[in-house]
Design a protein around this motif. Structure first.
Motif, PDB file in Angstrom:
ATOM      1  N   ALA A   4      -2.378   5.305   4.036  1.00 35.74           N
ATOM      2  CA  ALA A   4      -3.078   4.434   4.832  1.00 35.74           C
ATOM      3  C   ALA A   4      -4.169   3.618   4.011  1.00 35.74           C
ATOM      4  O   ALA A   4      -4.445   2.508   4.283  1.00 35.74           O
ATOM      5  N   LEU A   5      -4.509   4.190   2.933  1.00 36.67           N
ATOM      6  CA  LEU A   5      -5.478   3.656   2.199  1.00 36.67           C
ATOM      7  C   LEU A   5      -4.996   2.516   1.351  1.00 36.67           C
ATOM      8  O   LEU A   5      -5.477   1.597   1.066  1.00 36.67           O
ATOM      9  N   LEU A   6      -3.698   2.879   1.007  1.00 34.88           N
ATOM     10  CA  LEU A   6      -3.003   1.735   0.059  1.00 34.88           C
ATOM     11  C   LEU A   6      -2.710   0.645   0.841  1.00 34.88           C
ATOM     12  O   LEU A   6      -2.646  -0.477   0.673  1.00 34.88           O
ATOM     13  N   ASN A 173       2.502  12.030   0.621  1.00 40.32           N
ATOM     14  CA  ASN A 173       3.656  12.374   0.877  1.00 40.32           C
ATOM     15  C   ASN A 173       4.823  11.614  -0.127  1.00 40.32           C
ATOM     16  O   ASN A 173       4.179  10.871  -1.095  1.00 40.32           O
ATOM     17  N   GLU A 174       6.038  11.612  -0.020  1.00 37.36           N
ATOM     18  CA  GLU A 174       6.976  10.949  -0.972  1.00 37.36           C
ATOM     19  C   GLU A 174       6.973   9.534  -0.851  1.00 37.36           C
ATOM     20  O   GLU A 174       7.035   8.675  -1.900  1.00 37.36           O
ATOM     21  N   THR A 175       6.389   9.110   0.346  1.00 41.34           N
ATOM     22  CA  THR A 175       6.639   7.778   0.668  1.00 41.34           C
ATOM     23  C   THR A 175       5.118   7.231  -0.340  1.00 41.34           C
ATOM     24  O   THR A 175       5.123   5.913  -0.824  1.00 41.34           O
ATOM     25  N   THR A 176       4.192   7.850  -0.248  1.00 38.72           N
ATOM     26  CA  THR A 176       2.869   7.683  -1.129  1.00 38.72           C
ATOM     27  C   THR A 176       3.316   7.435  -2.404  1.00 38.72           C
ATOM     28  O   THR A 176       2.761   6.228  -2.980  1.00 38.72           O
ATOM     29  N   TRP A 177       3.728   8.221  -3.181  1.00 38.60           N
ATOM     30  CA  TRP A 177       4.290   8.107  -4.538  1.00 38.60           C
ATOM     31  C   TRP A 177       5.366   6.883  -4.630  1.00 38.60           C
ATOM     32  O   TRP A 177       5.098   6.431  -5.575  1.00 38.60           O
ATOM     33  N   MET A 178       6.153   6.648  -3.784  1.00 35.73           N
ATOM     34  CA  MET A 178       6.984   5.817  -4.068  1.00 35.73           C
ATOM     35  C   MET A 178       6.339   4.382  -4.195  1.00 35.73           C
ATOM     36  O   MET A 178       6.509   3.452  -4.820  1.00 35.73           O
ATOM     37  N   ARG A 181       4.589   4.046  -7.313  1.00 39.80           N
ATOM     38  CA  ARG A 181       5.461   3.910  -8.367  1.00 39.80           C
ATOM     39  C   ARG A 181       6.058   2.142  -8.498  1.00 39.80           C
ATOM     40  O   ARG A 181       5.859   1.742  -9.444  1.00 39.80           O
ATOM     41  N   GLU A 182       6.021   1.666  -7.150  1.00 37.91           N
ATOM     42  CA  GLU A 182       6.608   0.451  -7.118  1.00 37.91           C
ATOM     43  C   GLU A 182       5.526  -0.682  -7.075  1.00 37.91           C
ATOM     44  O   GLU A 182       5.848  -1.883  -7.659  1.00 37.91           O
ATOM     45  N   TYR A 183       4.441  -0.348  -6.803  1.00 40.59           N
ATOM     46  CA  TYR A 183       3.479  -1.430  -6.528  1.00 40.59           C
ATOM     47  C   TYR A 183       2.004  -1.308  -7.245  1.00 40.59           C
ATOM     48  O   TYR A 183       1.176  -1.972  -7.241  1.00 40.59           O
TER      49      TYR A 183
END
Length: 256
Positions: A4-6, A173-178, A181-183
């Motif tokens: 949410a912060l991202l 969660n995994e979405t956070t780290w994805m 890594r991407e952005y």
């Protein structure tokens, strides 16, 4: 919570670079046509109060509403209560101008309340360290932007709940780290260039002598051309598409 912060940081960067870029575009087109147009975005990340933030950010918008809405209403009768009411009307209209929705009205009302509280507390004259002031403004404006982005009171309450880890929402969660890594590079570069890096570099080049000044000027020009090439490549690749909202703000800039 981190996701949410991202999302909130990404939305803040998107708004800043859309509006700041459009402002620079209008200034450049005006200069090519022989018109001198004032700077509309003066590094709002360096603001030390909410009032200062709006002076630095979208100054043409707030200036226009102050001159043609608030001041004419205040001139009818000198009364503190009326002035407060007229300021509220001005900020609600600013919210509706940004977008005719309840979330935009909330955004305008939040700015009104913050500015009013700062004036009542004499915030500008208080001895508070500049870094603390800037962190306060950044934090509070990010919170305000979440109201603008949410689209309503209920989605806004859900977002704030998730942002602070409520409702059994996890830290990451995994979405956070994805996403990280991407952005992460986009976030890092975007945040750095919200600060007055370019004016600082230009000042250093202008203050240098002889050979250093000549080489620095050439490298600066090459860097600008390289950024232009990257922007054009992004447009051709289709990874960037100007929105109708951006075009709407582009035309509003003509009133600067």
């Amino acid at each position: 919570a981190i996701t949410a912060l991202l999302g909130l940081l990404g939305f803040a960067l998107q708004i800043y670079y859309q509006l700041s870029g459009i402002s620079d575009l209008v200034i450049g087109l005006g200069a090519m046509s022989g018109f001198e147009i004032a700077e509309n975005f003066n590094y709002p990340i360096a603001a030390t109060s909410v009032s200062d933030f709006w002076t630095r950010s979208y100054s043409s918008l707030t200036g226009w509403f102050a001159e043609y809405v608030r001041e004419p209403l205040n001139a009818r009768k000198f009364n503190i209560d009326r002035q407060v009411r007229n300021s509220l009307v001005m900020w609600i209209l600013i919210g509706l101008w940004i977008e005719p929705s309840l979330s935009s009205v909330i955004f305008g009302a939040i700015s009104f309340v913050l500015i009013l509280v700062e004036e009542m507390a004499d915030f500008e004259t208080r001895k508070i360290r500049t870094p603390i002031r800037r962190f306060y403004v950044l934090l509070i404006m990010l919170f305000s932007l979440s109201a603008l982005r949410s689209g309503g009171i209920y989605p806004f309450s859900l977002f704030v709940t998730n942002l602070f880890g409520g409702g059994k929402n996890g830290f990451s969660n995994e979405t956070t780290w994805m996403f990280l890594r991407e952005y992460w590079m986009y976030f890092a570069v975007g945040f750095v260039f919200m600060f007055p890096i370019a004016p600082w570099v230009r000042g250093k080049i202008a203050g240098a002598g002889g050979f250093v000044k000549a080489v620095g000027g050439v490298l600066y020009a090459v860097g600008i051309v390289a950024l232009l090439a990257l922007a054009v490549m992004s447009i051709i690749r289709g990874s960037f598409s100007p929105t109708l909202w951006t075009e709407f703000h582009f035309w509003s800039m003509l009133y600067v």
